[in-house]
Design a protein around this motif. Sequence first.
Motif, PDB file in Angstrom:
ATOM      1  N   THR A 105       0.835  -1.191   0.000  1.00  0.00           N
ATOM      2  CA  THR A 105       0.000   0.000   0.000  1.00  0.00           C
ATOM      3  C   THR A 105       0.875   1.248   0.000  1.00  0.00           C
ATOM      4  OG1 THR A 105      -1.711  -1.148   1.261  1.00  0.00           O
ATOM      5  CG2 THR A 105      -1.793   1.269   1.243  1.00  0.00           C
ATOM      6  N   PRO A 106       0.659   2.178  -0.932  1.00  0.00           N
ATOM      7  CA  PRO A 106       1.449   3.407  -0.909  1.00  0.00           C
ATOM      8  C   PRO A 106       0.971   4.368   0.168  1.00  0.00           C
ATOM      9  CG  PRO A 106      -0.150   3.500  -2.691  1.00  0.00           C
ATOM     10  CD  PRO A 106      -0.271   2.124  -2.072  1.00  0.00           C
ATOM     11  N   ILE A 325       0.283  12.033  -8.872  1.00  0.00           N
ATOM     12  CA  ILE A 325      -0.249  10.667  -8.864  1.00  0.00           C
ATOM     13  C   ILE A 325      -1.538  10.610  -8.046  1.00  0.00           C
ATOM     14  CG2 ILE A 325       0.179   8.306  -8.071  1.00  0.00           C
ATOM     15  CD1 ILE A 325       3.157   8.786  -8.648  1.00  0.00           C
ATOM     16  N   THR A 326      -1.558  11.308  -6.929  1.00  0.00           N
ATOM     17  CA  THR A 326      -2.722  11.270  -6.040  1.00  0.00           C
ATOM     18  C   THR A 326      -3.913  12.041  -6.576  1.00  0.00           C
ATOM     19  OG1 THR A 326      -1.626  13.053  -4.830  1.00  0.00           O
ATOM     20  CG2 THR A 326      -1.440  10.839  -3.919  1.00  0.00           C
ATOM     21  N   ASP A 327      -3.745  12.774  -7.657  1.00  0.00           N
ATOM     22  CA  ASP A 327      -4.866  13.469  -8.295  1.00  0.00           C
ATOM     23  C   ASP A 327      -5.430  12.669  -9.466  1.00  0.00           C
ATOM     24  OD1 ASP A 327      -4.762  15.588  -6.551  1.00  0.00           O
ATOM     25  OD2 ASP A 327      -3.477  16.817  -7.836  1.00  0.00           O
ATOM     26  N   MET A 328      -4.880  11.493  -9.726  1.00  0.00           N
ATOM     27  CA  MET A 328      -5.357  10.640 -10.812  1.00  0.00           C
ATOM     28  C   MET A 328      -6.473   9.725 -10.311  1.00  0.00           C
ATOM     29  SD  MET A 328      -1.750   9.587 -12.607  1.00  0.00           S
ATOM     30  CE  MET A 328      -0.593  10.841 -13.171  1.00  0.00           C
ATOM     31  N   PRO A 329      -7.440   9.405 -11.172  1.00  0.00           N
ATOM     32  CA  PRO A 329      -8.562   8.556 -10.742  1.00  0.00           C
ATOM     33  C   PRO A 329      -8.135   7.243 -10.101  1.00  0.00           C
ATOM     34  CG  PRO A 329      -9.028   9.525 -12.884  1.00  0.00           C
ATOM     35  CD  PRO A 329      -7.609   9.890 -12.560  1.00  0.00           C
ATOM     36  N   ALA A 330      -7.069   6.652 -10.595  1.00  0.00           N
ATOM     37  CA  ALA A 330      -6.622   5.360 -10.062  1.00  0.00           C
ATOM     38  C   ALA A 330      -6.192   5.448  -8.602  1.00  0.00           C
ATOM     39  CB  ALA A 330      -5.472   4.814 -10.903  1.00  0.00           C
ATOM     40  N   ALA A 332      -7.574   7.797  -6.337  1.00  0.00           N
ATOM     41  CA  ALA A 332      -8.533   8.703  -5.689  1.00  0.00           C
ATOM     42  C   ALA A 332      -8.598   8.480  -4.184  1.00  0.00           C
ATOM     43  CB  ALA A 332      -9.912   8.526  -6.315  1.00  0.00           C
ATOM     44  N   GLU A 333      -8.428   7.243  -3.739  1.00  0.00           N
ATOM     45  CA  GLU A 333      -8.514   6.960  -2.295  1.00  0.00           C
ATOM     46  C   GLU A 333      -7.347   7.561  -1.526  1.00  0.00           C
ATOM     47  OE1 GLU A 333      -7.437   2.728  -1.191  1.00  0.00           O
ATOM     48  OE2 GLU A 333      -7.582   2.540  -3.378  1.00  0.00           O
ATOM     49  N   HIS A 334      -6.284   7.952  -2.243  1.00  0.00           N
ATOM     50  CA  HIS A 334      -5.110   8.535  -1.597  1.00  0.00           C
ATOM     51  C   HIS A 334      -5.066  10.054  -1.753  1.00  0.00           C
ATOM     52  CE1 HIS A 334      -3.359   4.550  -0.943  1.00  0.00           C
ATOM     53  NE2 HIS A 334      -3.733   4.261  -2.179  1.00  0.00           N
TER      54      HIS A 334
END
Length: 374
Positions: A105-106, A325-330, A332-334
């Motif tokens: 998990t990142p 990366i954290t603004d990409m749909p993949a 979203a939880e981050h």
Amino acid sequence: MKVPPQTQTSSPLYVSRPDLPNLEDTYKYLEQIKSARYLTNNGPVLQTFEAALRDYLSAPHISVFSNGTLALQSALAGFNLSGTVITTPYSFVATAHILKPLGLTPRFVDIDPETLCIDPQHIEAAIDKDVCAILGVHVYGTPCDVEAIEAIARKHKLKVIYDAAHAFGIEYKGQSLLSYGDASVLSFHATKSFHSVEGGAIITPHSQLDEWVRVYRNFGLDSHGSALFEGINGKMSELHAAIGMLNLERFEVQRDMRKHVVETYKRELADIPGIQLIAPNSDATQNYGYMPIRITADYGLDREALVHAFEEHNIYPRRYFYPLITDMPAYAEHKQLFPIASKVADEILCLPLFHDMDVQEQDSVIAVLKHHAQ
């Protein structure tokens, strides 16, 4: 009233222009490969390539892969980690993509405003019992704060892996930047300062990791064709290894040519309000693989408007790295607030840069930047 730049490139001017060795030298390798009838699977050219890289990079152990993403995934897999990996939102998405397939998990943390690399202070604050490793990125070849990260890792007994995709040939305080951490991973993609069209490599001080990933990259098979464990197909072909060998011979000459282009950019852009140059680390060498600038509020246009202005002149710089990366749909939880990384991502622009960039091409880029300044 400012006069619009008149120079427009006749063909698109992209952020990079990959080069290939001359055909005569390439044919010699093709003849050798044809004669040996060995196209892949740890062939003789690959073995020669690995040995040449080991010498050039002063690497204790190096294993070459078909691409940098599989190399990075393999490096982490080799440590048999479980839990959470602290990493940066400011990178190419492949840095994060390799974690989930490994059951990891990142945990993203903000970056340093000067280096644009992961900030050790935020690393320390994010550590809990679930964290097993730190995955740093040497952004644009600028070293992470490797001493601080090493101290944190020792304190908390964590593995340290560096995504060194941008860091080929770079030295830090007189030694290879790739010597830091438990593993460093290179990319030899065609857009990099050194390439084999596609490719990557793991550099590590750990002989056991090197032995393991060599089996892992070939489906986990032993010499009798029996799978010792689940592996992948990460083998580099003889054709790619040949291109790598030829490009290694030309690397320093082309690096010096890119240096000249970078120095011209810096000289011409130094006094333009709103254009912020990224300061190099004085303790590190450079490979001149990227020409990043930040477009700040003092410039005549915001970054997005400037990108459109460039496109009107057939010039295509890149927003490395936007979105986060954290603004990409993949991811979203981050998604959360990373003030520094977000600001940099909104301002960053990598200008066209390659070793054989001619004066007219570079003048075209500079003319657009000067025309739209305040």
